[in-house]
Every structure is written in structure tokens, then in C-alpha cells.
Design a protein around this motif. Sequence first.
Motif, PDB file in Angstrom:
ATOM      1  N   GLY A   8     -66.259 -19.605  10.056  1.00 18.05           N
ATOM      2  CA  GLY A   8     -65.000 -20.038   9.434  1.00 18.05           C
ATOM      3  C   GLY A   8     -64.403 -18.895   8.638  1.00 18.05           C
ATOM      4  N   PHE A   9     -63.198 -18.507   8.961  1.00 18.96           N
ATOM      5  CA  PHE A   9     -62.582 -17.322   8.349  1.00 18.96           C
ATOM      6  C   PHE A   9     -61.081 -17.514   8.222  1.00 18.96           C
ATOM      7  CE2 PHE A   9     -63.052 -16.983  12.896  1.00 18.96           C
ATOM      8  CZ  PHE A   9     -61.788 -16.609  13.333  1.00 18.96           C
ATOM      9  N   GLY A  10     -60.476 -16.752   7.310  1.00 23.14           N
ATOM     10  CA  GLY A  10     -59.037 -16.818   7.119  1.00 23.14           C
ATOM     11  C   GLY A  10     -58.312 -15.712   7.861  1.00 23.14           C
ATOM     12  N   MET A  11     -57.045 -15.972   8.190  1.00 21.64           N
ATOM     13  CA  MET A  11     -56.195 -14.981   8.845  1.00 21.64           C
ATOM     14  C   MET A  11     -54.814 -15.024   8.204  1.00 21.64           C
ATOM     15  SD  MET A  11     -57.116 -15.360  12.917  1.00 21.64           S
ATOM     16  CE  MET A  11     -57.367 -13.619  13.230  1.00 21.64           C
ATOM     17  N   GLY A  12     -54.222 -13.854   8.014  1.00 24.60           N
ATOM     18  CA  GLY A  12     -52.868 -13.776   7.484  1.00 24.60           C
ATOM     19  C   GLY A  12     -51.877 -13.488   8.588  1.00 24.60           C
ATOM     20  N   ALA A  13     -51.104 -14.484   8.971  1.00 24.15           N
ATOM     21  CA  ALA A  13     -50.138 -14.340  10.072  1.00 24.15           C
ATOM     22  C   ALA A  13     -48.848 -13.731   9.527  1.00 24.15           C
ATOM     23  CB  ALA A  13     -49.868 -15.685  10.729  1.00 24.15           C
ATOM     24  N   LEU A  14     -48.751 -12.421   9.564  1.00 25.71           N
ATOM     25  CA  LEU A  14     -47.567 -11.721   9.062  1.00 25.71           C
ATOM     26  C   LEU A  14     -46.372 -12.018   9.958  1.00 25.71           C
ATOM     27  CD1 LEU A  14     -49.314  -8.333   8.268  1.00 25.71           C
ATOM     28  CD2 LEU A  14     -48.464  -9.979   6.586  1.00 25.71           C
ATOM     29  N   ARG A  15     -45.340 -12.627   9.367  1.00 26.14           N
ATOM     30  CA  ARG A  15     -44.133 -12.989  10.118  1.00 26.14           C
ATOM     31  C   ARG A  15     -42.918 -12.330   9.471  1.00 26.14           C
ATOM     32  NH1 ARG A  15     -42.854 -19.255  10.644  1.00 26.14           N
ATOM     33  NH2 ARG A  15     -42.433 -18.986   8.407  1.00 26.14           N
ATOM     34  N   CYS A  16     -42.169 -11.599  10.273  1.00 25.43           N
ATOM     35  CA  CYS A  16     -41.019 -10.852   9.770  1.00 25.43           C
ATOM     36  C   CYS A  16     -39.746 -11.691   9.827  1.00 25.43           C
ATOM     37  CB  CYS A  16     -40.853  -9.566  10.568  1.00 25.43           C
ATOM     38  SG  CYS A  16     -42.318  -8.511  10.479  1.00 25.43           S
ATOM     39  N   SER A  17     -38.693 -11.177   9.195  1.00 23.29           N
ATOM     40  CA  SER A  17     -37.430 -11.920   9.113  1.00 23.29           C
ATOM     41  C   SER A  17     -36.832 -12.202  10.483  1.00 23.29           C
ATOM     42  CB  SER A  17     -36.426 -11.143   8.255  1.00 23.29           C
ATOM     43  OG  SER A  17     -36.921 -10.961   6.952  1.00 23.29           O
ATOM     44  N   ASP A  18     -37.115 -11.339  11.470  1.00 20.62           N
ATOM     45  CA  ASP A  18     -36.583 -11.548  12.816  1.00 20.62           C
ATOM     46  C   ASP A  18     -37.483 -12.438  13.672  1.00 20.62           C
ATOM     47  OD1 ASP A  18     -38.692  -9.841  13.229  1.00 20.62           O
ATOM     48  OD2 ASP A  18     -37.523  -8.214  14.122  1.00 20.62           O
ATOM     49  N   GLY A  19     -38.510 -13.031  13.059  1.00 23.88           N
ATOM     50  CA  GLY A  19     -39.390 -13.956  13.768  1.00 23.88           C
ATOM     51  C   GLY A  19     -40.594 -13.310  14.426  1.00 23.88           C
ATOM     52  N   ALA A  20     -40.684 -11.996  14.394  1.00 22.40           N
ATOM     53  CA  ALA A  20     -41.807 -11.309  15.020  1.00 22.40           C
ATOM     54  C   ALA A  20     -43.069 -11.453  14.184  1.00 22.40           C
ATOM     55  CB  ALA A  20     -41.479  -9.831  15.213  1.00 22.40           C
ATOM     56  N   PHE A  21     -44.190 -11.730  14.848  1.00 26.70           N
ATOM     57  CA  PHE A  21     -45.501 -11.710  14.200  1.00 26.70           C
ATOM     58  C   PHE A  21     -46.140 -10.339  14.432  1.00 26.70           C
ATOM     59  CE2 PHE A  21     -44.915 -16.292  14.585  1.00 26.70           C
ATOM     60  CZ  PHE A  21     -45.429 -16.758  13.387  1.00 26.70           C
ATOM     61  N   VAL A  22     -46.883  -9.870  13.450  1.00 23.84           N
ATOM     62  CA  VAL A  22     -47.497  -8.544  13.508  1.00 23.84           C
ATOM     63  C   VAL A  22     -49.014  -8.685  13.564  1.00 23.84           C
ATOM     64  CG1 VAL A  22     -47.774  -6.328  12.327  1.00 23.84           C
ATOM     65  CG2 VAL A  22     -45.582  -7.527  12.238  1.00 23.84           C
ATOM     66  N   MET A  23     -49.620  -8.045  14.568  1.00 21.11           N
ATOM     67  CA  MET A  23     -51.070  -8.082  14.735  1.00 21.11           C
ATOM     68  C   MET A  23     -51.609  -6.667  14.845  1.00 21.11           C
ATOM     69  SD  MET A  23     -51.650 -11.153  17.477  1.00 21.11           S
ATOM     70  CE  MET A  23     -50.613 -12.626  17.465  1.00 21.11           C
ATOM     71  N   GLY A  24     -52.897  -6.523  14.567  1.00 17.77           N
ATOM     72  CA  GLY A  24     -53.554  -5.232  14.670  1.00 17.77           C
ATOM     73  C   GLY A  24     -54.579  -5.211  15.789  1.00 17.77           C
ATOM     74  N   GLU A  25     -54.734  -4.051  16.402  1.00 19.79           N
ATOM     75  CA  GLU A  25     -55.758  -3.844  17.427  1.00 19.79           C
ATOM     76  C   GLU A  25     -56.948  -3.135  16.781  1.00 19.79           C
ATOM     77  OE1 GLU A  25     -56.407  -1.224  21.508  1.00 19.79           O
ATOM     78  OE2 GLU A  25     -54.393  -1.974  21.003  1.00 19.79           O
ATOM     79  N   MET A  26     -58.113  -3.715  16.882  1.00 16.84           N
ATOM     80  CA  MET A  26     -59.286  -3.178  16.214  1.00 16.84           C
ATOM     81  C   MET A  26     -59.727  -1.851  16.819  1.00 16.84           C
ATOM     82  SD  MET A  26     -59.637  -5.400  13.897  1.00 16.84           S
ATOM     83  CE  MET A  26     -61.164  -4.831  13.162  1.00 16.84           C
ATOM     84  N   GLY A  27     -60.141  -0.925  15.951  1.00 22.57           N
ATOM     85  CA  GLY A  27     -60.546   0.401  16.385  1.00 22.57           C
ATOM     86  C   GLY A  27     -61.849   0.405  17.160  1.00 22.57           C
ATOM     87  N   ARG A  28     -62.096   1.499  17.886  1.00 23.90           N
ATOM     88  CA  ARG A  28     -63.262   1.604  18.757  1.00 23.90           C
ATOM     89  C   ARG A  28     -64.574   1.569  17.986  1.00 23.90           C
ATOM     90  NH1 ARG A  28     -62.564   6.616  22.719  1.00 23.90           N
ATOM     91  NH2 ARG A  28     -64.590   5.770  23.387  1.00 23.90           N
ATOM     92  N   HIS A  29     -64.559   1.955  16.720  1.00 24.20           N
ATOM     93  CA  HIS A  29     -65.787   2.012  15.938  1.00 24.20           C
ATOM     94  C   HIS A  29     -66.176   0.663  15.334  1.00 24.20           C
ATOM     95  CE1 HIS A  29     -62.514   2.423  13.069  1.00 24.20           C
ATOM     96  NE2 HIS A  29     -63.341   2.033  12.120  1.00 24.20           N
ATOM     97  N   THR A  30     -65.338  -0.370  15.512  1.00 24.68           N
ATOM     98  CA  THR A  30     -65.595  -1.672  14.898  1.00 24.68           C
ATOM     99  C   THR A  30     -66.368  -2.590  15.844  1.00 24.68           C
ATOM    100  OG1 THR A  30     -63.557  -2.712  15.695  1.00 24.68           O
ATOM    101  CG2 THR A  30     -63.417  -1.422  13.651  1.00 24.68           C
ATOM    102  N   ALA A  31     -66.880  -3.694  15.302  1.00 26.17           N
ATOM    103  CA  ALA A  31     -67.647  -4.653  16.101  1.00 26.17           C
ATOM    104  C   ALA A  31     -66.766  -5.434  17.070  1.00 26.17           C
ATOM    105  CB  ALA A  31     -68.399  -5.619  15.189  1.00 26.17           C
ATOM    106  N   ASN A  32     -65.444  -5.449  16.841  1.00 25.79           N
ATOM    107  CA  ASN A  32     -64.514  -6.176  17.705  1.00 25.79           C
ATOM    108  C   ASN A  32     -63.518  -5.222  18.369  1.00 25.79           C
ATOM    109  OD1 ASN A  32     -65.412  -8.924  17.161  1.00 25.79           O
ATOM    110  ND2 ASN A  32     -64.633  -8.592  15.099  1.00 25.79           N
ATOM    111  N   ALA A  33     -63.996  -4.090  18.788  1.00 27.66           N
ATOM    112  CA  ALA A  33     -63.137  -3.049  19.352  1.00 27.66           C
ATOM    113  C   ALA A  33     -62.227  -3.580  20.449  1.00 27.66           C
ATOM    114  CB  ALA A  33     -63.996  -1.910  19.898  1.00 27.66           C
ATOM    115  N   GLY A  34     -60.926  -3.240  20.339  1.00 27.98           N
ATOM    116  CA  GLY A  34     -59.962  -3.611  21.362  1.00 27.98           C
ATOM    117  C   GLY A  34     -59.340  -4.980  21.205  1.00 27.98           C
ATOM    118  N   ARG A  35     -59.913  -5.806  20.367  1.00 30.40           N
ATOM    119  CA  ARG A  35     -59.367  -7.140  20.166  1.00 30.40           C
ATOM    120  C   ARG A  35     -58.114  -7.056  19.298  1.00 30.40           C
ATOM    121  NH1 ARG A  35     -60.653 -11.049  23.362  1.00 30.40           N
ATOM    122  NH2 ARG A  35     -61.415 -12.663  21.953  1.00 30.40           N
TER     123      ARG A  35
END
Length: 233
Positions: free
Chosen positions: A91-118
Motif C-alpha cells: 500500500g503506497f501513495g502516489m502524487g498525480a501531478l495535473r497541469c492547467s492544460d489537463g496533462a498528467f506528468v509521470m516519471g520513467e524510473m532510471g536503470r539503476h532503480t528496482a523498477n527500471a523503465g517503469r
Amino acid sequence: MTLPVVHRVTALDLALRPAPWPFAEQRRADIDAHFALKQGEKPQLFNGRVLLARHPVFSPDRFSADFFETDFASFLAWRDWGFPDTSVFNGFGMGALRCSDGAFVMGEMGRHTANAGRIYFPSGTPDLDDIRGDAVDIAGSVAREVEEETGLAPADYRAGAEWDCVVSGVAVAMIRVLDVDGSGDALRARIEANLARQHQPELAAIHLVRGRGDLTAAMPRFVTAFIERQFSA
């Protein structure tokens, strides 16, 4: 495969209730060997303390659960081995960044992380820094992860009053919309500039989602279920 279910609530009641985890105790040698292998592949992995949960309960306006402490190595093995103990969940929290134009912003995890590419919203498995008294502060966890991953402080966005709790298998993603003034392109550029100043940023790229057509297989099902709901109208 069971489809994700979204529960919209206004309150989180997440108690810290220390308890042993039989999986971690019974498989200790295997877990340690698995983590040593993974750490050999990605030396940046750290066996810190994290929080998993049991006993999820949804009421019309509230999500309740009991959290307990374990080590990251046990969590990683549990995940990599296909979640052999289904009595616990992530169970974890997520911050859904939403801009004024309706776009959501997500990040791609780096290769050195446990979730690389996600690709997903700023988030992280809760840890000891998220404990407040005898409770787990997911709102605080989200604020911390957003700042660590993007450089945005709470003053840079407006947090929504509701949480979309997306249940997908053994994951419960507690997602809160964070509204940011400005366009998606502007926010992406701001976050990219912040990442460029870091020696080894957690994120490798920033992605904009303006509709269902921007969803990809690199996004977890709990993220795509949330986006599909946002753009269902």
C-alpha cells in the motif's frame, strides 16, 4: 486476470501494528541470497526498512489497513517471486501531478532503480520516515516523494481532498491529484532542469499523458486504471 477496482475515499486510516511476517522469517536464507544477486546487478540497491500492510477495509468514505515493518530485501523477493504470500499487500501513495492544460506528468524510473523503465507518478513504498505516532502518513509520504523526484514542494501544487485507491492484485495505490499551474510542457521542462542538476537522479525521463492514447505498457495497471477513469467523461 482480475481488473483493477477504484475506491474513491476522503480519509485514510492506516495504523502501524507491528507483527511478524512468516514469509520473511521462513525464507530468510533464500531472501538474503536473492538480494545479494540483485545488489550485484544494481549496487545502488539498499536494504532499508519499508512498510507493508494487511487487512484492507473500504467503507463509503474511508480506507483502513494495518501496516507493519519489514526489510526491503524481503519485499523485493516477495515481489520478484510472484507475491507468494497474498495475506499482505503493498500500500503506497502516489502524487498525480495535473497541469492547467489537463496533462498528467509521470516519471520513467532510471536503470539503476528496482523498477527500471517503469513509468508512473511520483511514489514510493512507505518507510519509517512516514510514521507519525502509531499511524502511517501517506499524505506526507506523497509530498516527500514528489519533492525528491521532481523538486516540487507542497507550495507548488494544490492537493485534492479525495484519494483514488486503486486495488490491483496485491497493490493498493492511494492516488491523490496534485494540481499545478502552467502547462504540461512547462512543468516537464522544470522537472527536467531539476534532474539535470542531480548526480544520479531517480528518474530517467518525464512523460506527459493527455489522454488514453498516451498510455503505454511501461505504466503499471493501477496507473492506467486511474488515467482511464480520469478521461472517461
